[in-house]
Write a protein that holds these residues in place. Structure first.
Motif, PDB file in Angstrom:
ATOM      1  N   UNK A 105       6.356   4.173  -3.714  1.00 44.18           N
ATOM      2  CA  UNK A 105       6.069   4.998  -2.542  1.00 44.18           C
ATOM      3  C   UNK A 105       5.991   4.181  -1.249  1.00 44.18           C
ATOM      4  N   UNK A 106       6.816   4.547  -0.290  1.00 43.60           N
ATOM      5  CA  UNK A 106       6.838   3.899   1.019  1.00 43.60           C
ATOM      6  C   UNK A 106       7.766   4.703   1.921  1.00 43.60           C
ATOM      7  N   UNK A 107       7.740   4.404   3.199  1.00 45.30           N
ATOM      8  CA  UNK A 107       8.639   5.035   4.163  1.00 45.30           C
ATOM      9  C   UNK A 107       8.832   4.044   5.301  1.00 45.30           C
ATOM     10  N   UNK A 108      10.049   3.951   5.817  1.00 45.09           N
ATOM     11  CA  UNK A 108      10.290   3.033   6.924  1.00 45.09           C
ATOM     12  C   UNK A 108       9.985   3.712   8.258  1.00 45.09           C
ATOM     13  N   UNK A 109       9.841   2.921   9.287  1.00 42.44           N
ATOM     14  CA  UNK A 109       9.423   3.427  10.590  1.00 42.44           C
ATOM     15  C   UNK A 109      10.392   4.469  11.155  1.00 42.44           C
ATOM     16  N   UNK A 124       0.543   5.144   8.050  1.00 44.51           N
ATOM     17  CA  UNK A 124       1.163   5.198   6.718  1.00 44.51           C
ATOM     18  C   UNK A 124       0.953   3.910   5.931  1.00 44.51           C
ATOM     19  N   UNK A 125       0.650   2.831   6.625  1.00 44.69           N
ATOM     20  CA  UNK A 125       0.634   1.528   5.962  1.00 44.69           C
ATOM     21  C   UNK A 125      -0.470   1.412   4.915  1.00 44.69           C
ATOM     22  N   UNK A 126      -1.565   2.105   5.083  1.00 46.84           N
ATOM     23  CA  UNK A 126      -2.621   1.986   4.081  1.00 46.84           C
ATOM     24  C   UNK A 126      -2.266   2.688   2.780  1.00 46.84           C
ATOM     25  N   UNK A 131       5.341  -4.690  -3.543  1.00 45.90           N
ATOM     26  CA  UNK A 131       5.784  -5.354  -4.779  1.00 45.90           C
ATOM     27  C   UNK A 131       5.571  -4.467  -6.001  1.00 45.90           C
ATOM     28  N   UNK A 132       5.819  -3.172  -5.837  1.00 43.05           N
ATOM     29  CA  UNK A 132       5.715  -2.238  -6.949  1.00 43.05           C
ATOM     30  C   UNK A 132       4.298  -1.896  -7.349  1.00 43.05           C
ATOM     31  N   UNK A 133       3.331  -2.221  -6.519  1.00 39.50           N
ATOM     32  CA  UNK A 133       1.926  -1.970  -6.847  1.00 39.50           C
ATOM     33  C   UNK A 133       1.271  -1.120  -5.757  1.00 39.50           C
ATOM     34  N   UNK A 134       0.340  -0.252  -6.153  1.00 42.78           N
ATOM     35  CA  UNK A 134      -0.355   0.558  -5.154  1.00 42.78           C
ATOM     36  C   UNK A 134      -1.281  -0.298  -4.305  1.00 42.78           C
ATOM     37  N   UNK A 135      -1.678   0.192  -3.138  1.00 39.72           N
ATOM     38  CA  UNK A 135      -2.612  -0.563  -2.299  1.00 39.72           C
ATOM     39  C   UNK A 135      -3.892  -0.890  -3.069  1.00 39.72           C
TER      40      UNK A 135
END
Length: 282
Positions: A105-109, A124-126, A131-135
């Motif tokens: 899960x991620x999204x670019x600017x 969104x950064x939090x 590296x395939x791991x959740x925050x």
């Protein structure tokens, strides 16, 4: 089938079974078959607008007619089904990422800015994985930044791994699980109580560990169906759009947190307010 063939099949099953057992199934709640009240009437929608006006100090949701697309209050019959007790967590989703290499899960600017949402990209950064791991510290929070296809792919993977059939709930299934059969506005009744859910009325303006509000359980023991995150359903809402239900951590009022509320979102959107839960078929 010969005895020899039967022994071979049994041996293969015993070899595969431990692999399936290695993927824990999310906790489930049983939703009985039968009729229930779905949708809303004028009185409920007026109460929802009044809640929003009190929470926000303005009448934007009324002016924009947020709740006018809700189906009229009516009786619907559904067969029995089972639904996950909470939204799918980062830990649940992480097993899928590790096993398949599916993009985390991620999204670019640029993509986020194209959505035209009120939340700044920095927020969104939090929620973004690394590296395939959740925050760190959010393993038990609901997974967000997942598209409708991501949620569906997870369900298909879980089906393969467990030998059970998993899928997104329909909007009607979701609504019955959230409100029971008597047409109540919220999982706990008709009166809004900010202490029973994660909304911006009393919450931290962030996701929280799933199941943090046992007093907000539905009549069937389903948790986090008001506030926390909106949830994808299997019900279309136009071309390349599906209904989301439940309200979220940034909503006030909370008219949108009622079980009858729902709206369409583009299938490809990866939002910090949207997660999902699953139904397991018999």
């Amino acid at each position: 089938m010969s005895v020899r063939t039967g022994l071979v099949v049994a041996a293969l099953w015993l070899a595969v079974a431990p692999l399936r057992a290695a993927v824990p199934e999310p906790p489930l709640r049983d939703i009985p078959g039968g009729t229930f009240i779905v949708g809303s009437d004028r009185a409920e929608r007026e109460i929802a607008y009044a809640l929003d006006e009190r929470g926000y100090g303005h009448d934007v949701t009324r002016q924009q007619r947020w709740y006018e697309s809700e189906g009229e209050r009516r009786t619907v019959r559904l067969p029995a089904f089972r639904i996950t007790a909470t939204p799918i967590s980062n830990a649940d989703y992480g097993r899928y990422i590790a096993a398949t290499g599916h993009p985390a899960p991620d999204v670019d600017r640029a993509t986020w800015q194209d959505y035209g949402l009120v939340h700044p990209y920095a927020r969104t950064r939090r929620f973004a994985w690394r590296d395939g791991r959740p925050p760190m510290g959010r393993e038990d929070h609901p997974v967000v930044l997942v598209s409708h296809a991501d949620a569906t792919d997870y369900a298909n993977w879980l089906s393969r791994e467990t030998g059970q059939r998993w899928r997104l709930p329909t909007a009607d299934e979701w609504e019955k699980a959230a409100r029971g059969d008597d047409g109540r506005y919220f999982p706990w009744g008709n009166d809004f109580d900010p202490a029973r859910l994660n909304s911006h009325d009393a919450g931290p303006f962030d996701t929280m560990p799933v199941g943090s509000f046992p007093a907000g359980a539905s009549p069937y023991g389903v948790l986090d169906v008001a506030g926390q995150v909106f949830e994808w359903t299997a019900t279309p809402a136009g071309a390349h759009r599906h209904v989301v239900k439940g309200g979220s951590w940034d909503d006030k009022g909370c008219g949108v947190c009622r079980a009858a509320a729902g709206h369409g979102r583009p299938d490809q959107i990866k939002h910090i307010l949207i997660g999902f839960r699953l139904v397991r078929e018999p």
